[in-house]
Scaffold this motif. Structure first.
Motif, PDB file in Angstrom:
ATOM      1  N   VAL A 120       0.846  -1.238  -0.114  1.00  0.00           N
ATOM      2  CA  VAL A 120       0.223   0.090  -0.014  1.00  0.00           C
ATOM      3  C   VAL A 120       0.831   1.187  -0.011  1.00  0.00           C
ATOM      4  CG1 VAL A 120      -1.856   1.249   1.214  1.00  0.00           C
ATOM      5  CG2 VAL A 120      -1.840  -1.400   1.300  1.00  0.00           C
ATOM      6  N   ALA A 121       1.996   1.168   0.788  1.00  0.00           N
ATOM      7  CA  ALA A 121       2.801   2.405   0.663  1.00  0.00           C
ATOM      8  C   ALA A 121       3.283   2.836  -0.422  1.00  0.00           C
ATOM      9  CB  ALA A 121       3.964   2.045   1.903  1.00  0.00           C
ATOM     10  N   GLU A 122       3.542   1.883  -1.193  1.00  0.00           N
ATOM     11  CA  GLU A 122       4.216   2.120  -2.736  1.00  0.00           C
ATOM     12  C   GLU A 122       3.348   3.191  -3.433  1.00  0.00           C
ATOM     13  OE1 GLU A 122       6.002  -0.572  -6.414  1.00  0.00           O
ATOM     14  OE2 GLU A 122       6.706  -0.781  -4.330  1.00  0.00           O
ATOM     15  N   VAL A 123       1.951   2.857  -3.331  1.00  0.00           N
ATOM     16  CA  VAL A 123       1.088   3.676  -4.161  1.00  0.00           C
ATOM     17  C   VAL A 123       0.846   5.177  -3.445  1.00  0.00           C
ATOM     18  CG1 VAL A 123       0.105   1.778  -5.417  1.00  0.00           C
ATOM     19  CG2 VAL A 123      -1.164   2.660  -3.216  1.00  0.00           C
TER      20      VAL A 123
ATOM     21  N   ALA B  12      -7.942  -4.385   2.572  1.00  0.00           N
ATOM     22  CA  ALA B  12      -8.306  -5.286   1.353  1.00  0.00           C
ATOM     23  C   ALA B  12      -7.103  -6.040   0.911  1.00  0.00           C
ATOM     24  CB  ALA B  12      -8.603  -4.138   0.184  1.00  0.00           C
ATOM     25  N   ILE B  13      -5.823  -5.597   1.132  1.00  0.00           N
ATOM     26  CA  ILE B  13      -4.696  -6.449   0.821  1.00  0.00           C
ATOM     27  C   ILE B  13      -4.754  -7.415   1.674  1.00  0.00           C
ATOM     28  CG2 ILE B  13      -2.176  -6.307   1.207  1.00  0.00           C
ATOM     29  CD1 ILE B  13      -2.955  -5.555  -1.618  1.00  0.00           C
TER      30      ILE B  13
ATOM     31  N   ALA C 138     -14.419   3.633  -7.781  1.00  0.00           N
ATOM     32  CA  ALA C 138     -15.096   4.824  -7.581  1.00  0.00           C
ATOM     33  C   ALA C 138     -15.559   4.983  -6.086  1.00  0.00           C
ATOM     34  CB  ALA C 138     -16.119   5.362  -8.527  1.00  0.00           C
ATOM     35  N   GLN C 139     -16.182   3.696  -5.638  1.00  0.00           N
ATOM     36  CA  GLN C 139     -16.824   3.664  -4.377  1.00  0.00           C
ATOM     37  C   GLN C 139     -15.744   3.479  -3.277  1.00  0.00           C
ATOM     38  OE1 GLN C 139     -19.774   0.936  -4.796  1.00  0.00           O
ATOM     39  NE2 GLN C 139     -20.866   1.752  -6.574  1.00  0.00           N
ATOM     40  N   ARG C 140     -14.177   3.295  -3.808  1.00  0.00           N
ATOM     41  CA  ARG C 140     -13.322   2.848  -2.898  1.00  0.00           C
ATOM     42  C   ARG C 140     -13.724   1.323  -2.115  1.00  0.00           C
ATOM     43  NH1 ARG C 140     -11.289   7.900   0.879  1.00  0.00           N
ATOM     44  NH2 ARG C 140     -10.538   9.276  -1.083  1.00  0.00           N
ATOM     45  N   ASP C 141     -14.255   0.798  -3.037  1.00  0.00           N
ATOM     46  CA  ASP C 141     -14.529  -0.559  -2.443  1.00  0.00           C
ATOM     47  C   ASP C 141     -13.303  -1.568  -3.124  1.00  0.00           C
ATOM     48  OD1 ASP C 141     -15.280  -3.214  -1.785  1.00  0.00           O
ATOM     49  OD2 ASP C 141     -17.126  -3.247  -3.087  1.00  0.00           O
ATOM     50  N   TYR C 142     -12.202  -1.446  -2.174  1.00  0.00           N
ATOM     51  CA  TYR C 142     -10.867  -2.214  -2.529  1.00  0.00           C
ATOM     52  C   TYR C 142     -10.936  -3.713  -2.325  1.00  0.00           C
ATOM     53  CZ  TYR C 142      -9.242   2.674  -2.233  1.00  0.00           C
ATOM     54  OH  TYR C 142      -9.456   4.101  -2.575  1.00  0.00           O
ATOM     55  N   VAL C 143     -11.639  -3.981  -1.464  1.00  0.00           N
ATOM     56  CA  VAL C 143     -12.041  -5.618  -1.059  1.00  0.00           C
ATOM     57  C   VAL C 143     -12.696  -6.306  -2.314  1.00  0.00           C
ATOM     58  CG1 VAL C 143     -13.015  -7.187   0.323  1.00  0.00           C
ATOM     59  CG2 VAL C 143     -11.971  -5.080   1.377  1.00  0.00           C
ATOM     60  N   GLY C 144     -13.884  -5.603  -2.814  1.00  0.00           N
ATOM     61  CA  GLY C 144     -14.597  -5.845  -3.975  1.00  0.00           C
ATOM     62  C   GLY C 144     -13.719  -5.936  -5.192  1.00  0.00           C
ATOM     63  N   THR C 145     -13.004  -4.995  -5.429  1.00  0.00           N
ATOM     64  CA  THR C 145     -12.089  -4.742  -6.795  1.00  0.00           C
ATOM     65  C   THR C 145     -10.847  -5.892  -6.690  1.00  0.00           C
ATOM     66  OG1 THR C 145     -12.249  -2.331  -6.586  1.00  0.00           O
ATOM     67  CG2 THR C 145     -10.415  -3.188  -7.731  1.00  0.00           C
ATOM     68  N   LEU C 146     -10.560  -6.162  -5.586  1.00  0.00           N
ATOM     69  CA  LEU C 146      -9.378  -7.162  -5.578  1.00  0.00           C
ATOM     70  C   LEU C 146     -10.034  -8.723  -5.968  1.00  0.00           C
ATOM     71  CD1 LEU C 146      -6.557  -5.892  -2.902  1.00  0.00           C
ATOM     72  CD2 LEU C 146      -6.734  -5.766  -5.436  1.00  0.00           C
ATOM     73  N   LYS C 147     -11.096  -8.473  -5.124  1.00  0.00           N
ATOM     74  CA  LYS C 147     -11.599 -10.045  -5.248  1.00  0.00           C
ATOM     75  C   LYS C 147     -11.928 -10.362  -6.821  1.00  0.00           C
ATOM     76  CE  LYS C 147     -13.251 -10.943  -0.643  1.00  0.00           C
ATOM     77  NZ  LYS C 147     -14.621 -11.237   0.203  1.00  0.00           N
ATOM     78  N   ARG C 148     -12.508  -9.312  -7.561  1.00  0.00           N
ATOM     79  CA  ARG C 148     -12.947  -9.424  -8.874  1.00  0.00           C
ATOM     80  C   ARG C 148     -11.745  -9.710  -9.792  1.00  0.00           C
ATOM     81  NH1 ARG C 148     -13.349 -10.485 -12.993  1.00  0.00           N
ATOM     82  NH2 ARG C 148     -14.707  -9.966 -14.707  1.00  0.00           N
ATOM     83  N   LEU C 149     -10.625  -8.688  -9.604  1.00  0.00           N
ATOM     84  CA  LEU C 149      -9.313  -9.275 -10.183  1.00  0.00           C
ATOM     85  C   LEU C 149      -9.004 -10.287  -9.891  1.00  0.00           C
ATOM     86  CD1 LEU C 149      -7.712  -5.540  -9.676  1.00  0.00           C
ATOM     87  CD2 LEU C 149      -8.993  -6.548 -11.694  1.00  0.00           C
TER      88      LEU C 149
END
Length: 696
Positions: free
Chosen positions: A554-557, A571-572, A635-646
C-alpha cells in the motif's frame, strides 16, 4: 555426572533507586546466567518448587536458581602447533620449533596429534582436565554481573576503592547448604542475610539456598517482587473496599511502590471535602506523582476524599502513620486550591495576549505565533470536513492559554486539562472546552485519540504544525534523539486520522502547514514529511501484526488519505488470503520487471486486431470485463470488492505467460502485448502494489 543444587546470590545494599530497581535486578540475573553459561555450568531453571528469576527489594538484589550443576564438565583444550614441514626436518626428526611447542604444552612430541587444514598438516596439542567446582567460580561470576549493570553514576562509600549504585553491606552466596567462598565489592560471602529494617533488625541465618524466600518472610521481607506486588494490590483493594470506592491503580505507580517497600501495609486516609472543588486531575496528579498515594474514586469515577498510602511496615499505631500521610498532602492540596482560585479570577482568553511573550521555539516564534498557525490549519480542516470553522478557530486560539496559568505553571502535565476547566468557567461552549483538552490526545503510547470531532480536528492541526515546524527548525529526529517528540506526534496524527475516520489529503495538509511557517525557514518538502509519518504508521500496523509486505504494497502507491491507506491495507489482507493471491502477486512482479525494461512509450490502449494468440485474446476479454466491473467499485473505494474481482484474472494471466511470448520480434505485436500487461498492472496498482506480496 554433576550433582545439581539450588543457588542463591544476594547483595545487600542501602535503599536502591525504585524506578531503576527492576532493570538492575533483571540485568543482575541475566549477568549471572551469562557467567554460568560462559563457564559451561549447566542450569535447570524449571526444576524445584521455587521459580527461577530475579528477586529484589529496596535493600537487596538477588538471584535464585533452583538447580545448578556443582561442577564444570571436563575441560578440553586444543592448541595448534607448527606445520609438519616446519616441525620435522628432511629426515623426519623434530626441529627445535616442534620440541619447544611440545615442552611448552607438557607433551612428548611423539604424542602430539596432527590435523590438516587448507595449508597442510600441522601438529596439535590436545589435553583434558577436570572442571572446576562451581562454588569456586561464583565470586568471579557475581563480580562480572555487577560490573555489567546499567549504572550510569556509581558511588563510592567510606574509604573503599569499590563503587556501586548504592553502598553494599552484605553478600550471600549459597550453593545448596554450602557457602561459596569469595569476596565481591569488599564483602566476604556468608550465609547471613538481613530482615526488615524495623520488624527484624538482625541477621537472618540461611540454612539452605532453597529456604531463602521463607526465611525472609519470617523476617518480614517479601523478596519476590511478584509476591510483593500482589500483596500491595490486595492491600489497596481491601482499603478501597473499606472506603466504599474503587482505587485508581496505575501500573507504573504500582511498580514504583512495589520497589519502595519490603513488607507492604495499606493505610486508608482522607482529606477535607472542600479540596474537591479543585479539578480532580490536579489532586490526583499530586497524590500519585509527589506522594505515591492511590486515590479512591466513587462509583461514577469521581475522586472521593479518601486515598491510600502504602507503609513499609505493620505499625502498632496505624493512626499515627495516617496522620503523617494526611499532614504531608494537605499543604500540596492547599497550594493547588490557591492556584485554581487565583486562575479563576480572569477568563481564559485574558491570557491570549500574554502568549506573545512566551517563546515556543527560537526559530518558530512565540506561542501566539503557534496558536495563529494552528488556528489557520484548524479552519482549513473544518472547511474540508464541513465542520464549524468558527468553533475550530476559537478552540485553537484558546488551546495554549492555560500555559500561563498558575496551575499549569506548577503542574505542566495538566496542560489542556486545566484549559478545559477554565474554558467552561469562562462560559465557552462545552465542545470548545473539551477540544482544548483533547488536542493533546493521544498523550502517550496506547492512549485513546480525541473523543470529539472538534477535539480530533484540533489534534490534527496541532500535530501538523509541530511536525512541519520541527523539520523546518532543524529538529528532525536522529537515532535515539527526538527533542521535539516528532515521532510521537507523527503516530498520534496518523492514529487520529485513521481511528477518527477523517478522510483528509495528508499531502495537501502538510503543504498548508509548511505555508504557515516563517518565510525565512527552509521547509521540508511535504513528500519528506509524508514519508516520515508513513514510517511511524509502519510501526503502528506492525504492533497489530500486519506483515511488512502488505504495508509496503500500500505504501508504494502513496494514498493521499491515511483513512484510504487503512482501507487499502485491509483489502490487501483479505486478498492475501485468496488462493489466487500468490500467483497474481508473482505475475504482477513479472509484469513490473518487463515494463521497467521497456524503452520508449507503451500504447495507451490495446488493438484487438493485433491479438494473434488465443491466450492473449482470452486475457484481453477477461481484462475488459474486469475493468468494466471494477470501475464503479474503485469509484466507491471498494478495494476488497475490486481485488476479489481481479483475482479472477489469475488463470488467464498464467495461461498468457505460459503460451505467449511478450517480447515478440514483431514490434506491433510486442507493443500491443505490453499495453495489455500495463492495463493489468495499472488496475492492480489502483489499489496497491500487489507484487510486494511475492516472495520471489
Amino acid at each position: 555426572m554433576a550433582d545439581f543444587l539450588p543457588l542463591l546470590i544476594e547483595l545487600g545494599t542501602e535503599e536502591l533507586p525504585p524506578k531503576a530497581l527492576p532493570e538492575l535486578a533483571q540485568a543482575f540475573y541475566d549477568g549471572v546466567l551469562k557467567g554460568l553459561a560462559a563457564r559451561r555450568i549447566e542450569v535447570k531453571s524449571d526444576a524445584g518448587q521455587l521459580p527461577a528469576g530475579p528477586l529484589y527489594s529496596p535493600r537487596r538484589l538477588a538471584v535464585f536458581l533452583p538447580a545448578v550443576a556443582t561442577q564444570q564438565p571436563v575441560q578440553h583444550s586444543e592448541v595448534l602447533g607448527p606445520y609438519t614441514n616446519i616441525g620435522l626436518d628432511a629426515e623426519g626428526k623434530p626441529t627445535p620449533a616442534l620440541l619447544g611447542f611440545a615442552q611448552k604444552n607438557g607433551i612428548e612430541w611423539e604424542k602430539l596429534d596432527r590435523v590438516t587444514d587448507a595449508k597442510g598438516m600441522r601438529f596439535v596439542a590436545r589435553s583434558s582436565r577436570p572442571g572446576a567446582a562451581t562454588a569456586t567460580l561464583l565470586a568471579e561470576i557475581t563480580a562480572e554481573a555487577l560490573k555489567a549493570l546499567p549504572v550510569p553514576k556509581p558511588m563510592r562509600w567510606g574509604d573503599r576503592d569499590y563503587a556501586f549504585v548504592r553502598p553494599a553491606h552484605w553478600l550471600v552466596m549459597l550453593l545448596g547448604r554450602d557457602v561459596a567462598p569469595g569476596e565481591v565489592l569488599g564483602l566476604k560471602s556468608d550465609r547471613m542475610s538481613r530482615g526488615h529494617r524495623f520488624h527484624h533488625a538482625k541477621p537472618v541465618w540461611l540454612n539452605d539456598a532453597g529456604e531463602y524466600l521463607q526465611a525472609l518472610r519470617e523476617a518480614k521481607v517479601l523478596a519476590d517482587p511478584r509476591e510483593r506486588r500482589e500483596r500491595v494490590r490486595a492491600e489497596i483493594a481491601a482499603a478501597a473496599k473499606e472506603a466504599g470506592g474503587q482505587a485508581r491503580v496505575l501500573p507504573e505507580l504500582l511498580e514504583e511502590v512495589n520497589c519502595l517497600v519490603e513488607w507492604p501495609k495499606a493505610i486508608l486516609c482522607s482529606f477535607e471535602r472542600e479540596f474537591l472543588r479543585v479539578p480532580q486531575e490536579a489532586l490526583i496528579l499530586t497524590m500519585e506523582t509527589n506522594q505515591k498515594f492511590f486515590p479512591v474514586l466513587d462509583a461514577e469515577g469521581k475522586l472521593s476524599e479518601k486515598f491510600i498510602g502504602i507503609a513499609n511496615l505493620e505499625s502498632k499505631d496505624p493512626a499515627e502513620i495516617r496522620k503523617g500521610y494526611e499532614r504531608v498532602i494537605r499543604p500540596r492540596f492547599a497550594d493547588a486550591k490557591f492556584f485554581f482560585d487565583e486562575d479563576l479570577k480572569q477568563p481564559l482568553d485574558a491570557w491570549m495576549t500574554g502568549l506573545a511573550t512566551v517563546t515556543f521555539q527560537q526559530k518558530l516564534g512565540s506561542y501566539a505565533d503557534r496558536a495563529a498557525r494552528v488556528a489557520r490549519l484548524a479552519g482549513i480542516i473544518a472547511e474540508t470536513l464541513g465542520a464549524d470553522s468558527l468553533k475550530a478557530n476559537r478552540a485553537a486560539s484558546l488551546a495554549k492559554c492555560d500555559l500561563l496559568s498558575r496551575m499549569v505553571g506548577e503542574f505542566p502535565e495538566l496542560q489542556g486539562k486545566m484549559g478545559r476547566h477554565y474554558a467552561l468557567a469562562s462560559g465557552e461552549p462545552a465542545d470548545v472546552a473539551d477540544a482544548i483538552d483533547e488536542a493533546y490526545a493521544p498523550r502517550f503510547s496506547g492512549d485513546a485519540i480525541a473523543a470529539s470531532p472538534l477535539g480530533r480536528l484540533l489534534a490534527v492541526a496541532d500535530r501538523l504544525d509541530t511536525i512541519a515546524g520541527g523539520f523546518a527548525a532543524g529538529l528532525k529526529p536522529s537515532g535515539n534523539k527526538d527533542p521535539f517528540a516528532l515521532r510521537r506526534n507523527a503516530q498520534g496524527l496518523a492514529r487520529t486520522l485513521i481511528e477518527g475516520q477523517m478522510d483528509l489529503d495528508l499531502g495537501a495538509l502538510l503543504d498548508d502547514a509548511n505555508a504557515g511557517l516563517p518565510r525565512e525557514l527552509t521547509w521540508a518538502p511535504s513528500t519528506e514529511l509524508y514519508d516520515f509519518i508513513l514510517e511511524r504508521l509502519r510501526a503502528y500496523y506492525a504492533e497489530q501484526g500486519v506483515p511488512g509486505t502488505q504495508f509496503d504494497a500500500v505504501a508504494e502507491v502513496r494514498p493521499g488519505s491515511l483513512l484510504d491507506f487503512d482501507k487499502r491495507l485491509k483489502a490487501i489482507a483479505e486478498f492475501a488470503r485468496l488462493r489466487e493471491a500468490a500467483s497474481l502477486a508473482a505475475a504482477n512482479k513479472r509484469i513490473r520487471n518487463i515494463l521497467r525494461k521497456v524503452e520508449g512509450s507503451i500504447p495507451p490502449v490495446v488493438d484487438a486486431s493485433l491479438l494473434a494468440e488465443p491466450a492473449e485474446q482470452v486475457l484481453h476479454d477477461a481484462l475488459a470485463s474486469a475493468l468494466a466491473d471494477t470501475d464503479p467499485l474503485l469509484a466507491q473505494r471498494d478495494y476488497v470488492g475490486t481485488l476479489k474481482r481481479l483475482a479472477a484474472l489469475q488463470a488467464p494471466v498464467d495461461n498468457f505467460f505460459d503460451r505467449t511470448m511478450v517480447m515478440a520480434e514483431d514490434a506491433a505485436l510486442r507493443d500491443n502485448r505490453l499495453a495489455l500487461l500495463k492495463l493489468i498492472a495499472d488496475r492492480f496498482a489502483a489499489v496497491a502494489a500487489v507484487e510486494q506480496l511475492s516472495a520471489g
